[in-house]
Design a protein around this motif. Structure first.
Motif: not given
Length: 311
Positions: A83-86, A91-94, A96-97, A128-135
């Motif tokens: 879970g990368v929730s925030h 911060v959630a995007r960071e 995930l990255a 944007a989250m999908a683009a941060t970790a596309p795989g």
């Protein structure tokens, strides 16, 4: 996880945070908990749901937890989701990255919740989250207490735009809701709250991120197998599980002013399947010890199928 891999299903157990007397995470006890979850036969584990207290962790704790769970699960071939929730979308995007390189089977994501987003804002966020970790496959974590609940039409729109969205945690509903689910989201792995696992999965759900597994992960897995072998019996057991929750678990929230996370951790402490107490990270209140003992006694009396003789 390969994007073409089979969607998740079954009973998934929450990784709970053992809290020591200083109010800090007890990492050695957490390692024991992971071993117990694996031995229980759960189909996978996940971090940072509500019961995992993602809202109370520091970034250092988040990173350590993610690394520890990743190393353990890769070593024993146990599927896992992080879970990368925030409440802060940035911060959630960071988060995930940082965890994408750990190769989780999926990441769970809640919508930002200080100010509930519109649907358009939710779509921008997920894109944007999908683009941060596309795989990395994504799970929409949208439980009953989320400030912004997406309806099935909105989730279908989101899924159409984002093929990496492979699943969702949703609260379930009545027969009409499940009919719409089957029609509108046939390819989405929808997970139902644990105490509605039987009716939810017969209606179209794929599994549960299970509060019943907080009480007894091995027992929740046995219930899952019963659902395959004896659906009528599994439904009858669900009625007893729901009755137990209504009679013994939910009243604790009113009596002691407890959060959902506190209820789940009280069940885990009552279940005695791993070294964990009911305590939460500061400043949240936990169930008192005597209530945990009473809960464990009631569970073994009313739901003995969940427990082996050793528990």
């Amino acid at each position: 996880m390969n994007m073409q891999a089979r969607p998740p299903e079954g009973v998934w157990g929450a990784v709970l945070l053992p809290v020591d007397q200083r109010g800090e995470i007890e990492w050695s006890a957490l390692q024991e908990q992971l071993s117990s979850l694996r031995e229980s036969g759960v189909h996978g584990i996940y971090t940072n749901g509500t019961a995992g207290e993602f809202h109370s962790q520091t970034e250092r704790e988040f990173d350590r937890l993610s690394q520890l769970v990743s190393e353990f699960c890769h070593s024993v071939a146990l599927p896992f989701q992080i879970g990368v929730s925030h409440s802060n979308a940035r911060v959630a995007r960071e988060r995930l990255a940082r965890v994408a390189s750990l190769r989780p089977d999926a990441v769970q994501i809640t919508l930002p919740d200080w100010w509930a987003p519109s649907y358009d804002e939710a779509e921008v966020f997920f894109a944007a989250m999908a683009a941060t970790a596309p795989g990395t496959p994504m799970i929409l974590y949208n439980p009953p207490h989320a400030k912004r609940r997406l309806n099935l039409d909105e989730i279908a729109r989101l899924k159409a735009r984002l093929p990496m969205l492979i699943g969702a945690k949703l609260p379930g509903g009545d027969e009409v809701w499940y009919g719409e689910l089957r029609r509108k989201l046939p390819d989405l792995a929808v997970f139902i709250p644990g105490h509605f696992m039987a009716s939810g999965c017969l209606g179209g759900g794929r599994g549960s991120y299970s509060n019943v597994a907080c009480l007894s992960p091995a027992g929740a897995v046995r219930w899952w197998h019963q659902l395959r072998e004896d659906p009528a019996g599994a439904l009858a057991f669900e009625a007893r599980v729901v009755g137990f929750m209504n009679e013994h678990v939910l009243p604790l929230a009113v009596r002691h002013g407890l959060s959902n996370a506190a209820l789940d951790k009280a069940m885990a402490a009552a279940g005695r399947w791993c070294p964990i107490g009911p305590g939460l990270l500061w400043p949240y209140r936990s169930a008192p010890g005597e209530a945990v003992i009473e809960l464990g006694t009631a569970a073994r009396r009313q739901l003995p199928e969940l427990f082996s003789t050793s528990q």
